[in-house]
Write a protein that holds these residues in place. Structure first.
Motif, mmCIF file in Angstrom:
data_model
loop_
_atom_site.group_PDB
_atom_site.id
_atom_site.type_symbol
_atom_site.label_atom_id
_atom_site.label_comp_id
_atom_site.label_asym_id
_atom_site.label_seq_id
_atom_site.Cartn_x
_atom_site.Cartn_y
_atom_site.Cartn_z
ATOM 1 N N CYS A 8 0.863 -1.183 0.000
ATOM 2 C CA CYS A 8 0.000 0.000 0.000
ATOM 3 C C CYS A 8 0.903 1.237 0.000
ATOM 4 C CB CYS A 8 -0.981 -0.019 1.171
ATOM 5 S SG CYS A 8 -0.222 0.051 2.796
ATOM 6 N N LEU A 9 0.385 2.366 0.439
ATOM 7 C CA LEU A 9 1.199 3.591 0.403
ATOM 8 C C LEU A 9 2.152 3.645 1.598
ATOM 9 C CD1 LEU A 9 1.918 6.377 -0.709
ATOM 10 C CD2 LEU A 9 -0.145 7.277 0.376
ATOM 11 N N GLY A 10 1.597 3.647 2.810
ATOM 12 C CA GLY A 10 2.426 3.876 3.990
ATOM 13 C C GLY A 10 2.886 2.627 4.717
ATOM 14 N N ASN A 11 2.224 1.493 4.475
ATOM 15 C CA ASN A 11 2.521 0.214 5.161
ATOM 16 C C ASN A 11 2.214 0.264 6.657
ATOM 17 O OD1 ASN A 11 5.416 -1.895 5.845
ATOM 18 N ND2 ASN A 11 3.396 -2.543 5.206
ATOM 19 N N ILE A 12 1.204 1.059 7.028
ATOM 20 C CA ILE A 12 0.759 1.018 8.430
ATOM 21 C C ILE A 12 -0.728 0.690 8.550
ATOM 22 C CG2 ILE A 12 2.556 2.529 9.386
ATOM 23 C CD1 ILE A 12 0.393 4.774 9.376
ATOM 24 N N CYS A 13 -1.471 0.695 7.442
ATOM 25 C CA CYS A 13 -2.908 0.367 7.513
ATOM 26 C C CYS A 13 -3.243 -0.846 6.644
ATOM 27 C CB CYS A 13 -3.777 1.549 7.089
ATOM 28 S SG CYS A 13 -3.601 3.001 8.144
ATOM 29 N N ARG A 14 -3.456 -0.604 5.332
ATOM 30 C CA ARG A 14 -4.030 -1.653 4.490
ATOM 31 C C ARG A 14 -3.128 -2.866 4.287
ATOM 32 N NH1 ARG A 14 -5.239 2.507 -0.176
ATOM 33 N NH2 ARG A 14 -3.349 3.329 0.803
ATOM 34 N N GLU A 45 7.473 7.130 4.158
ATOM 35 C CA GLU A 45 6.965 8.135 5.092
ATOM 36 C C GLU A 45 6.737 7.579 6.500
ATOM 37 O OE1 GLU A 45 3.654 11.583 4.407
ATOM 38 O OE2 GLU A 45 4.724 10.614 2.790
ATOM 39 N N GLU A 46 6.357 6.331 6.593
ATOM 40 C CA GLU A 46 6.037 5.730 7.901
ATOM 41 C C GLU A 46 7.115 4.742 8.344
ATOM 42 O OE1 GLU A 46 3.593 6.645 9.783
ATOM 43 O OE2 GLU A 46 2.459 7.869 8.362
ATOM 44 N N ASP A 118 -8.084 4.462 1.054
ATOM 45 C CA ASP A 118 -7.136 4.615 2.145
ATOM 46 C C ASP A 118 -7.865 4.963 3.455
ATOM 47 O OD1 ASP A 118 -5.046 5.190 3.769
ATOM 48 O OD2 ASP A 118 -3.938 6.299 2.246
ATOM 49 N N PRO A 119 -7.835 4.074 4.461
ATOM 50 C CA PRO A 119 -8.562 4.354 5.705
ATOM 51 C C PRO A 119 -7.878 5.415 6.551
ATOM 52 C CG PRO A 119 -7.345 2.317 5.939
ATOM 53 C CD PRO A 119 -7.120 2.791 4.533
ATOM 54 N N TRP A 120 -6.625 5.693 6.212
ATOM 55 C CA TRP A 120 -5.894 6.771 6.907
ATOM 56 C C TRP A 120 -6.677 8.079 6.744
ATOM 57 C CZ3 TRP A 120 -1.771 7.460 9.992
ATOM 58 C CH2 TRP A 120 -1.117 8.694 9.997
ATOM 59 N N TYR A 121 -7.320 8.235 5.573
ATOM 60 C CA TYR A 121 -8.101 9.438 5.303
ATOM 61 C C TYR A 121 -9.588 9.225 5.577
ATOM 62 C CZ TYR A 121 -3.773 10.842 3.126
ATOM 63 O OH TYR A 121 -2.443 11.136 2.922
HETATM 64 P P1 4NP Z 1 -1.758 2.862 4.179
HETATM 65 O O1 4NP Z 1 -2.309 4.242 4.793
HETATM 66 O O2 4NP Z 1 -1.195 3.196 2.818
HETATM 67 O O3 4NP Z 1 -2.980 1.994 4.090
HETATM 68 O O4 4NP Z 1 -0.728 2.349 5.152
HETATM 69 C C1 4NP Z 1 -1.516 5.392 4.877
HETATM 70 C C2 4NP Z 1 -0.759 5.646 5.988
HETATM 71 C C3 4NP Z 1 -0.001 6.794 6.084
HETATM 72 C C4 4NP Z 1 -0.009 7.706 5.053
HETATM 73 C C5 4NP Z 1 -0.774 7.448 3.925
HETATM 74 C C6 4NP Z 1 -1.518 6.299 3.841
HETATM 75 N N1 4NP Z 1 0.740 8.887 5.124
HETATM 76 O O5 4NP Z 1 0.653 9.718 4.220
HETATM 77 O O6 4NP Z 1 1.495 9.071 6.079
#
Ligand code: 4NP
Length: 145
Positions: A8-14, A45-46, A118-121
């Motif tokens: 995924c994008l950040g590797n902390i959620c999905r 970023e994470e 993205d559940p982060w948003y």
């Molecule tokens: P993920 O969610 O890609 O599902 O892990 C995100 C977590 C952090 C950010 C973006 C997406 N971020 O921009 O920090």
């Protein structure tokens, strides 16, 4: 052994949710020896961070065990060595094809036929959980193991 990498994008959620869900589905089928499963992000970023707490809470509520882990960015070596690279959004696939050498582009696929938001948003971890579960079940069914 089949090597599966969620991205995924950040590797902390999905993608870590998908990693823990697929590991549990594989355990329930007694197929631990048949799969190597991991996850990473397209951004750094994470880097080093744990799974986002609301994502962990959702996994706890669904009785999915969570392993200790740290977020990291994908490497060229991982692109080379994994058999299946399952991304959450079409843009992640496009990014990987643009930024890395990919000898077998067909091994990079979206987990579902549409983007998993993205559940982060959105903050909607329930929907994301159901979507990832569906994708992981479909993935295992396709493998017919
Ligand atoms: P993920 O969610 O890609 O599902 O892990 C995100 C977590 C952090 C950010 C973006 C997406 N971020 O921009 O920090």
């Amino acid at each position: 052994m089949r090597k599966v990498l969620f991205v995924c994008l950040g590797n902390i959620c999905r993608s870590p949710m998908a990693e823990m869900i697929l590991k549990e589905l594989v355990r329930r089928k007694g197929l631990e020896g048949s799969y190597w499963i991991s996850s990473c992000g397209i951004s750094n970023e994470e880097e080093g961070n744990d799974i986002y707490l609301p994502a962990k809470r959702k996994l706890w509520n669904e009785d999915i065990p969570i392993e200790s882990r740290k977020a990291r960015k994908i490497t060229q070596e991982e692109i080379d060595t994994y058999d299946d690279i399952l991304v959450m959004e079409r843009s992640h696939r496009e990014h990987l094809l643009r930024m890395y050498r990919v000898d077998y582009p067909e091994k990079i696929r979206t987990l579902l036929s549409y983007d998993i938001e993205d559940p982060w948003y959105s903050g909607d971890f329930d929907t994301v959980y159901e979507e990832i579960l569906e994708g992981c079940q479909k993935y295992l069914d396709e493998k017919k193991l």
